[in-house]
Design a protein around this motif. Structure first.
Motif, PDB file in Angstrom:
ATOM      1  N   ASP A  87       0.809  -1.209   0.000  1.00 29.34           N
ATOM      2  CA  ASP A  87       0.000   0.000   0.000  1.00 29.34           C
ATOM      3  C   ASP A  87       0.843   1.261   0.000  1.00 29.34           C
ATOM      4  N   VAL A  88       1.989   1.214   0.668  1.00 30.84           N
ATOM      5  CA  VAL A  88       2.834   2.395   0.859  1.00 30.84           C
ATOM      6  C   VAL A  88       4.294   1.966   0.827  1.00 30.84           C
ATOM      7  N   VAL A  89       5.144   2.827   0.275  1.00 27.63           N
ATOM      8  CA  VAL A  89       6.594   2.620   0.341  1.00 27.63           C
ATOM      9  C   VAL A  89       7.193   3.650   1.291  1.00 27.63           C
ATOM     10  N   LEU A  90       8.059   3.177   2.156  1.00 34.04           N
ATOM     11  CA  LEU A  90       8.822   4.058   3.043  1.00 34.04           C
ATOM     12  C   LEU A  90      10.267   4.030   2.562  1.00 34.04           C
ATOM     13  N   PRO A  91      10.677   5.019   1.746  1.00 35.00           N
ATOM     14  CA  PRO A  91      12.035   5.010   1.188  1.00 35.00           C
ATOM     15  C   PRO A  91      13.033   5.594   2.179  1.00 35.00           C
ATOM     16  N   LEU A  92      13.781   4.711   2.820  1.00 36.71           N
ATOM     17  CA  LEU A  92      14.744   5.118   3.846  1.00 36.71           C
ATOM     18  C   LEU A  92      16.122   5.308   3.226  1.00 36.71           C
ATOM     19  N   VAL A  94       3.460   7.099   7.765  1.00 43.85           N
ATOM     20  CA  VAL A  94       2.805   6.134   6.875  1.00 43.85           C
ATOM     21  C   VAL A  94       1.384   6.586   6.563  1.00 43.85           C
ATOM     22  N   GLU A  95       0.671   7.059   7.567  1.00 42.31           N
ATOM     23  CA  GLU A  95      -0.710   7.486   7.343  1.00 42.31           C
ATOM     24  C   GLU A  95      -0.778   8.746   6.476  1.00 42.31           C
TER      25      GLU A  95
END
Length: 371
Positions: free
Chosen positions: A105-110, A360-361
């Motif tokens: 649903d979501v990407v968290l690009p660290l 994220v939200e």
């Protein structure tokens, strides 16, 4: 149906190891009751591989930062854009077969530095209509390039240090003329920085003009474009910023201060991550009410003026006469549990896990595509 978050970390930049450490911090704290997590590492040569989601795999050990191993199963990004309201399908190559891995649903690009924090991964995700945490292509690219950042700040009447921008080709062609211009226009000390690198990698402090050539070589080893900045006398103060609710302005933290002792020339890469020298981090910074308000106002103004989304850390100098001068803006700041950005928000009552959830939200509400 639970939200599935893909963590992207590692990458091709010299900040690969620090990105892995950031991933370890996120993996240790993300709410597993609320989110399913897929850990996707990017190797130093740019391959996407399925990585361990064990936080202990991504710790600094004996002074060595972790690295994404090159022998993991290769992960394939979606073959086309996500359907409106749908989920993006990741696939993995196992034993020569392509298999379904997860619907995300979501990407968290660290990812820190080039090939991740500079708009490149953001562009790839935009092409696939996948929501992600943080700023978009233009804002990410602008803030990755220190010269472009300063141009945007100056256009918004936000003060920043005087500088001279130098390309490697120009330096090779006529170093004496450029050096003479630097001596004429900028007061010592000078800080020589790669234009598009982070974590103070490739940065030198110059107190003698004779050392400029060596400092340029160090900067050009990271980027063919560099800045020579005039040193600013002031306190190093950092402010965390989060995107506001629709129709509202950015949210800011109380500022924190970085104090560097005499055993360090400046707050460099080794002192930030590997314990070199004596550094004190004070949160909140002991500033007057007026100074605190000024730092927060400048941070919010910069966030809005540069079109940032999600999060940022705005690094400033507060001078003796009360001026707030922006040093740098980080669109994906250090995000370990002990990094300045999470610590600043913890001081505001938002702990590490809650901060991750908030980001994220925010990303889930992000509009994708131009339809």
């Amino acid at each position: 149906m639970r939200t599935t978050v893909a963590l992207l970390f590692g990458g091709r930049s010299t900040e690969h190891g620090i990105s892995c450490v950031t991933a370890g911090g996120i993996l240790s704290a993300i709410d597993r009751e609320r989110y399913d997590v897929v850990a996707v590492g990017i190797t130093r040569d740019g391959r996407y591989v399925l990585a361990s989601d064990d936080p202990q795999s991504w710790q600094i050990r004996e002074g060595i930062a972790p690295e994404v191993p090159g022998d993991g199963d290769e992960v394939l990004l979606p073959a086309g854009a996500r359907e409106p309201g749908g989920r993006a399908a990741l696939r993995v190559i196992r034993d020569g077969r392509v298999e379904h891995l997860a619907n995300i649903d979501v990407v968290l690009p660290l990812l820190h530095g080039p090939y991740g924090e500079d708009g490149t991964i953001q562009g790839a995700l935009d092409l696939l209509d996948i929501p992600y945490v943080g700023s978009g292509v233009l804002a990410s690219a602008t803030c990755m390039d220190k010269a472009a950042t300063k141009a945007a700040l100056r256009a918004a009447d936000i003060p920043c240090a005087s500088d001279v921008v130098v390309t490697e080709d120009a330096w090779t062609a006529d170093a004496p003329t450029i050096a003479a211009r630097v001596e004429r226009d900028l007061r010592l000390p000078w800080f020589v920085k790669p234009a598009r690198a982070g974590s103070s990698i490739g940065v030198s402090r110059v107190t003698d003009p004779a050392d400029l050539e060596r400092a340029m070589e160090v900067a050009f080893a990271e980027d063919p474009k560099a800045l020579v900045e005039e040193g600013v006398t002031g306190r190093e103060v950092e402010c965390g910023v989060l995107q506001g609710a629709p129709g509202e302005g950015p949210r800011t933290t109380l500022p924190g201060e970085v104090r560097v002792s005499d055993d360090l020339d400046f707050y460099d890469y080794e002192s930030k991550y590997f314990g070199k020298g004596t550094v004190e981090i004070e949160v909140p910074a002991r500033l007057s009410g007026a100074q605190i308000a000024a730092v927060r106002a400048v941070a919010a103004h910069a966030f809005a003026a540069l079109g940032l989304e999600g999060l940022a850390r705005v690094d400033t100098f507060v001078t003796e006469d009360g001026r707030v001068i922006v040093n740098e803006i980080n669109t994906m700041p250090g995000f370990t549990p002990f990094s300045m950005f999470p610590v600043l928000w913890a001081e505001m009552g938002m702990d590490y896990t809650a901060l991750i959830t908030e980001l994220v939200e925010l990303a889930r509400t992000r509009r994708t595509g131009l339809r």
